[in-house]
Write a protein that holds these residues in place. Structure first.
Motif, PDB file in Angstrom:
ATOM      1  N   LEU A 220      79.467  41.262 -75.215  1.00  0.00           N
ATOM      2  CA  LEU A 220      78.366  41.853 -75.974  1.00  0.00           C
ATOM      3  C   LEU A 220      78.834  42.955 -76.920  1.00  0.00           C
ATOM      4  O   LEU A 220      78.003  43.727 -77.420  1.00  0.00           O
ATOM      5  CB  LEU A 220      77.317  42.417 -74.997  1.00  0.00           C
ATOM      6  CG  LEU A 220      76.681  41.404 -74.031  1.00  0.00           C
ATOM      7  CD1 LEU A 220      75.656  42.092 -73.147  1.00  0.00           C
ATOM      8  CD2 LEU A 220      76.043  40.252 -74.785  1.00  0.00           C
ATOM      9  N   VAL A 221      80.143  43.046 -77.195  1.00  0.00           N
ATOM     10  CA  VAL A 221      80.648  44.060 -78.118  1.00  0.00           C
ATOM     11  C   VAL A 221      80.045  43.825 -79.502  1.00  0.00           C
ATOM     12  O   VAL A 221      80.026  42.706 -80.018  1.00  0.00           O
ATOM     13  CB  VAL A 221      82.184  44.014 -78.192  1.00  0.00           C
ATOM     14  CG1 VAL A 221      82.698  44.950 -79.284  1.00  0.00           C
ATOM     15  CG2 VAL A 221      82.792  44.369 -76.849  1.00  0.00           C
ATOM     16  N   GLY A 222      79.512  44.915 -80.077  1.00  0.00           N
ATOM     17  CA  GLY A 222      78.851  44.835 -81.373  1.00  0.00           C
ATOM     18  C   GLY A 222      77.352  44.655 -81.246  1.00  0.00           C
ATOM     19  O   GLY A 222      76.612  44.814 -82.215  1.00  0.00           O
ATOM     20  N   GLY A 223      76.875  44.328 -80.046  1.00  0.00           N
ATOM     21  CA  GLY A 223      75.452  44.150 -79.833  1.00  0.00           C
ATOM     22  C   GLY A 223      74.755  45.482 -79.564  1.00  0.00           C
ATOM     23  O   GLY A 223      75.375  46.545 -79.459  1.00  0.00           O
ATOM     24  N   ASN A 224      73.436  45.430 -79.442  1.00  0.00           N
ATOM     25  CA  ASN A 224      72.654  46.631 -79.158  1.00  0.00           C
ATOM     26  C   ASN A 224      72.927  47.142 -77.738  1.00  0.00           C
ATOM     27  O   ASN A 224      73.238  46.373 -76.826  1.00  0.00           O
ATOM     28  CB  ASN A 224      71.166  46.351 -79.317  1.00  0.00           C
ATOM     29  CG  ASN A 224      70.787  46.003 -80.756  1.00  0.00           C
ATOM     30  OD1 ASN A 224      71.314  46.606 -81.699  1.00  0.00           O
ATOM     31  ND2 ASN A 224      69.890  45.040 -80.922  1.00  0.00           N
ATOM     32  N   SER A 225      72.745  48.430 -77.571  1.00  0.00           N
ATOM     33  CA  SER A 225      73.042  49.033 -76.268  1.00  0.00           C
ATOM     34  C   SER A 225      72.143  48.500 -75.165  1.00  0.00           C
ATOM     35  O   SER A 225      72.490  48.568 -73.990  1.00  0.00           O
ATOM     36  CB  SER A 225      72.908  50.561 -76.359  1.00  0.00           C
ATOM     37  OG  SER A 225      73.878  51.088 -77.234  1.00  0.00           O
ATOM     38  N   TRP A 226      70.969  48.004 -75.510  1.00  0.00           N
ATOM     39  CA  TRP A 226      70.045  47.484 -74.495  1.00  0.00           C
ATOM     40  C   TRP A 226      70.160  45.976 -74.290  1.00  0.00           C
ATOM     41  O   TRP A 226      69.368  45.370 -73.578  1.00  0.00           O
ATOM     42  CB  TRP A 226      68.605  47.818 -74.874  1.00  0.00           C
ATOM     43  CG  TRP A 226      68.191  47.299 -76.235  1.00  0.00           C
ATOM     44  CD1 TRP A 226      67.718  46.070 -76.531  1.00  0.00           C
ATOM     45  CD2 TRP A 226      68.244  48.006 -77.467  1.00  0.00           C
ATOM     46  NE1 TRP A 226      67.465  45.946 -77.864  1.00  0.00           N
ATOM     47  CE2 TRP A 226      67.773  47.137 -78.478  1.00  0.00           C
ATOM     48  CE3 TRP A 226      68.640  49.303 -77.833  1.00  0.00           C
ATOM     49  CZ2 TRP A 226      67.695  47.508 -79.820  1.00  0.00           C
ATOM     50  CZ3 TRP A 226      68.549  49.665 -79.153  1.00  0.00           C
ATOM     51  CH2 TRP A 226      68.083  48.772 -80.136  1.00  0.00           C
ATOM     52  N   ALA A 227      71.158  45.351 -74.891  1.00  0.00           N
ATOM     53  CA  ALA A 227      71.272  43.893 -74.859  1.00  0.00           C
ATOM     54  C   ALA A 227      71.442  43.342 -73.443  1.00  0.00           C
ATOM     55  O   ALA A 227      70.985  42.233 -73.143  1.00  0.00           O
ATOM     56  CB  ALA A 227      72.444  43.449 -75.732  1.00  0.00           C
ATOM     57  N   ALA A 228      72.104  44.080 -72.558  1.00  0.00           N
ATOM     58  CA  ALA A 228      72.378  43.558 -71.215  1.00  0.00           C
ATOM     59  C   ALA A 228      71.201  43.717 -70.258  1.00  0.00           C
ATOM     60  O   ALA A 228      71.183  43.113 -69.180  1.00  0.00           O
ATOM     61  CB  ALA A 228      73.600  44.250 -70.628  1.00  0.00           C
ATOM     62  N   TYR A 229      70.211  44.533 -70.634  1.00  0.00           N
ATOM     63  CA  TYR A 229      69.116  44.814 -69.712  1.00  0.00           C
ATOM     64  C   TYR A 229      68.078  43.699 -69.728  1.00  0.00           C
ATOM     65  O   TYR A 229      67.894  43.020 -70.740  1.00  0.00           O
ATOM     66  CB  TYR A 229      68.458  46.150 -70.059  1.00  0.00           C
ATOM     67  CG  TYR A 229      69.359  47.327 -69.804  1.00  0.00           C
ATOM     68  CD1 TYR A 229      69.464  47.871 -68.535  1.00  0.00           C
ATOM     69  CD2 TYR A 229      70.125  47.871 -70.829  1.00  0.00           C
ATOM     70  CE1 TYR A 229      70.305  48.945 -68.295  1.00  0.00           C
ATOM     71  CE2 TYR A 229      70.974  48.943 -70.591  1.00  0.00           C
ATOM     72  CZ  TYR A 229      71.065  49.473 -69.322  1.00  0.00           C
ATOM     73  OH  TYR A 229      71.910  50.521 -69.082  1.00  0.00           O
ATOM     74  N   ALA A 230      67.386  43.515 -68.607  1.00  0.00           N
ATOM     75  CA  ALA A 230      66.320  42.522 -68.526  1.00  0.00           C
ATOM     76  C   ALA A 230      65.235  42.875 -69.534  1.00  0.00           C
ATOM     77  O   ALA A 230      64.870  44.047 -69.682  1.00  0.00           O
ATOM     78  CB  ALA A 230      65.738  42.488 -67.109  1.00  0.00           C
ATOM     79  N   PRO A 231      64.690  41.872 -70.236  1.00  0.00           N
ATOM     80  CA  PRO A 231      63.735  42.148 -71.323  1.00  0.00           C
ATOM     81  C   PRO A 231      62.527  42.979 -70.880  1.00  0.00           C
ATOM     82  O   PRO A 231      62.056  43.829 -71.633  1.00  0.00           O
ATOM     83  CB  PRO A 231      63.314  40.744 -71.774  1.00  0.00           C
ATOM     84  CG  PRO A 231      64.445  39.853 -71.365  1.00  0.00           C
ATOM     85  CD  PRO A 231      64.994  40.433 -70.106  1.00  0.00           C
ATOM     86  N   ASN A 232      62.045  42.739 -69.692  1.00  0.00           N
ATOM     87  CA  ASN A 232      60.851  43.451 -69.227  1.00  0.00           C
ATOM     88  C   ASN A 232      61.176  44.728 -68.460  1.00  0.00           C
ATOM     89  O   ASN A 232      60.274  45.427 -68.005  1.00  0.00           O
ATOM     90  CB  ASN A 232      60.009  42.537 -68.327  1.00  0.00           C
ATOM     91  CG  ASN A 232      59.507  41.306 -69.071  1.00  0.00           C
ATOM     92  OD1 ASN A 232      59.204  41.379 -70.261  1.00  0.00           O
ATOM     93  ND2 ASN A 232      59.422  40.186 -68.373  1.00  0.00           N
TER      94      ASN A 232
END
Length: 656
Positions: A220-232
């Motif tokens: 996920l390098v380059g992605g948003n900091s919240w990318a790994a978190y569950a959407p809800n």
């Protein structure tokens, strides 16, 4: 497997007959002719049941009972006794004999007594196994939770890594080359960490991750900091990294992240700021610890605790856990319903309403030697009901193997003791009436002799006098036999209507003579006797009950060792209403504590030690209850006692 039983009797015929009966009942029987031989056999092969005669040449059955109970407290001993040995039989119950049977032994009664003894042994084994299984399960689940918490604590130490992050050596990875930044990326040490590690920049972009992060969550390098978190779980741009950038301080929170397969992973997230040379937050270090196993273990432990809590509360016996101060720290529902909420109270406060530890307390013995112990006693529920209980205790150990608490299981055996009480009453009655019959028969022998002498000497007056005596003695003998049938079949009481004044005066005369013999001042000053009227009563039974209480009052006044400051006094008074008669007996004796008052009318309980049998007040209370009345007791140590016997003038439904 057959239950082993040791049969001890000095009469060979009895041994042969009983051994045949017991073998037919399914017991593995070993016989012995005396106490010495029985003890040798018991030591060679311990028995669960012992059936022994009380009187034998050499050592008695009581001595054998004491030896067996000292060596194997869990062995059950049933005593065999003749009609004339009731005092010894009662003494055997005080030495913890299970029961006693009268000779000649009725086969049905013997089978029932042995069956109850076997059931008691089986119940004791089941309770011990239950306590051991509960202890093993709690120890296993506790160890798992401790290990999981230890691992979690070790992971949480990583929270302090951020403070020294700038002292580490970094190298630029090829993943950064397209980012246009010189952000240092951890190499080597972070790849060895057993948690997810990521570095974020001030633009809320992931700039570096470790190998575990890449393997489980994806690159996920380059992605948003919240990318790994569950959407809800975390709203966009409101992830833990943003909180660090806004506040400048580290944070800890529980979150859900999503792996490459879309599976949610519970984690504890630690975020820490990394400052530049100007003291501004340049980067944010994020460490996420997978706590899936910890949650699973916690849930397993919760389910186990809930399961055993339900079993704990559903148990039909009283269960309590006590600390070394004898305070009840845990109790099941049945215990709380009958004795109230524990409220950090001690077991002797809840059970016996006393401030000191009970004599022979099995829990105290378990704390001392770490073993299991048993004790039988009478306790008092919060509604005043008396409960006979068999108490079993087992140790609960801490992590160091020391006894930290004691598990106490108390089984209600009140119905069993009520049955034994009835049998004991019948045995005592038969023993006493046998002596009465013997006296009547002796009198009849004398009358027969005088009649024969009168016939020989042709003395009609002597013959007539002897014949009149024989008629009187035969009538008394008939009445005595009918009394035996009354107690064995519980026939109705003999009701008659008497003047209260006449009945009271007769019993007062008896009480006065008892008091004067012991040097006790007796006060009976009736007033307005003409207003007392009449009442319906079984005069013989009620007179016996009143005299028994009067005698106890006299004995209480003379029980103290030192001479009293004032003359010991017993006061007998009568109070009446249109519906009731109250006999009030008050003494200035040594008084009683709460525990003694509550156990006062229990069969075989006596505060006089070896000087009392514990039968008189029990019978007196039964007689009053049969009249539809009750006895109230007021007493305190050093302040004397007052017994108030309240009877209805006419019992509505005479007891059958």
């Amino acid at each position: 497997m057959k239950t082993r039983l040791l049969l001890v009797d000095d009469e060979e015929g009895i041994r042969n007959v009983l051994s045949l009966v017991l073998n037919d009942c399914g017991y593995a029987v070993t016989v012995a002719a005396n106490a010495e031989e029985a003890w040798e056999r018991f030591l060679a092969l311990p028995f669960e049941l012992v059936l022994t005669d009380i009187k034998m040449p050499g050592h008695s059955g009581l001595e054998l009972l004491a030896r067996v109970k000292q060596h194997s407290p869990e062995a059950e001993v049933i005593m065999l006794t003749g009609h004339g040995d009731m005092d010894l039989a009662i003494e055997s119950l005080k030495l913890d004999a299970f029961d006693f049977l009268l000779k000649p032994v009725n086969q049905d009664v013997l089978e029932i007594a042995l069956q109850r003894a076997v059931e008691r042994i089986s119940m004791r084994k089941d309770l011990r196994a239950y306590a051991q299984n509960l202890e093993d399960m709690v120890r296993e689940k506790s160890a798992q939770l401790v290990e999981a918490e230890r691992q979690l604590a070790a992971m949480q130490v990583m929270e302090g890594i951020a403070s020294g992050i700038r002292s580490l050596t970094f190298a630029v990875t090829e993943e950064q080359e397209g980012l246009g930044t010189d952000v240092p990326v951890p190499e080597g040490i972070f790849n060895e960490l057993p948690c997810f590690v990521a570095v974020h920049n001030a633009d809320l972009k992931i700039v570096a991750i470790n190998a575990l992060y890449r393997e489980r969550l994806g690159n996920l390098v380059g992605g948003n900091s919240w990318a790994a978190y569950a959407p809800n779980a975390v709203p966009k741009r409101m992830c833990p990294v943003r909180e660090v950038l806004e506040t400048g301080i580290g944070h800890r929170s529980d979150q859900l992240i999503v792996d490459k397969t879309g599976t949610e992973i519970p984690v504890i997230v630690h975020t820490a700021p990394i400052y530049d040379n100007d003291g501004e937050v340049e980067l944010v270090l994020e460490l996420s610890v997978d706590i899936s196993e910890v949650r699973r273990l916690r849930e397993d432990l919760r389910q186990t605790q809930e399961r055993y809590r339900r079993l704990f509360d559903a148990s039909p016996c009283y269960i309590a856990v006590m600390d070394k101060g004898m305070r009840v720290v845990e109790a099941n529902r049945k215990f709380r319903d009958d004795f109230g909420e524990t409220g950090n109270k001690s077991c002797h406060e809840l059970y016996a309403h006393r401030q000191s530890v009970c004599s022979g307390c099995p829990a105290q013995h378990t704390f001392q030697d770490g073993g299991t112990h048993q004790h039988e006693t009478v306790v008092t529920a919060q509604n005043g009901r008396q409960v006979n209980v068999l108490v079993s205790t087992a140790p609960l150990y801490d992590a160091k193997g020391n006894v930290a608490e004691v598990l106490e299981l108390s089984t209600d055996i009140t119905e069993l003791r009520n049955l034994q009480s009835r049998l004991a009453q019948l045995g005592l009655l038969l023993g006493s009436t046998a002596h009465g019959i013997k006296g009547l028969l002796t009198g009849m022998d004398g009358a027969v002799y005088r009649m024969g002498s009168g016939l020989e000497k042709n003395n009609p007056a002597r013959v007539e006098d002897a014949f009149a005596d024989m008629r009187q003695l035969s009538a008394r003998l008939k009445k005595l036999v009918l009394d035996i049938l009354y107690y064995s079949k519980e026939r109705s009481m003999v009701w008659e209507t008497l003047a209260v004044a006449d009945f009271t005066a007769e019993n007062a005369t008896i009480g006065r003579s008892k008091a004067e013999e012991r040097g006790v001042h007796f006060v009976f000053a009736p007033a307005r006797q003409e207003e007392w009227g009449t009442f319906t009563v079984d005069s013989s039974a009620m007179s016996s009950a009143l005299v028994n209480i009067l005698e106890n009052a006299v004995e209480a006044c003379t029980a103290t060792q030192s001479p009293p400051a004032t003359p010991p006094t017993v006061t007998f008074a009568v109070e009446t209403t249109p519906e009731t008669i109250c006999f009030c007996i008050r003494d200035t004796g040594h008084g009683m504590d709460t525990e003694t008052r509550e156990k006062l009318f229990t069969l075989f309980f006596s505060s006089k030690g070896a000087a009392g049998t514990g039968i008189g007040l029990f019978v007196a209370n039964q007689v009053v209850a049969q009249h539809g009345g009750h006895i109230a007791v007021e007493s305190a140590p050093g302040q004397g006692s007052a017994f108030t016997i309240t009877l209805p003038r006419t019992p509505q439904q005479p007891q059958e």
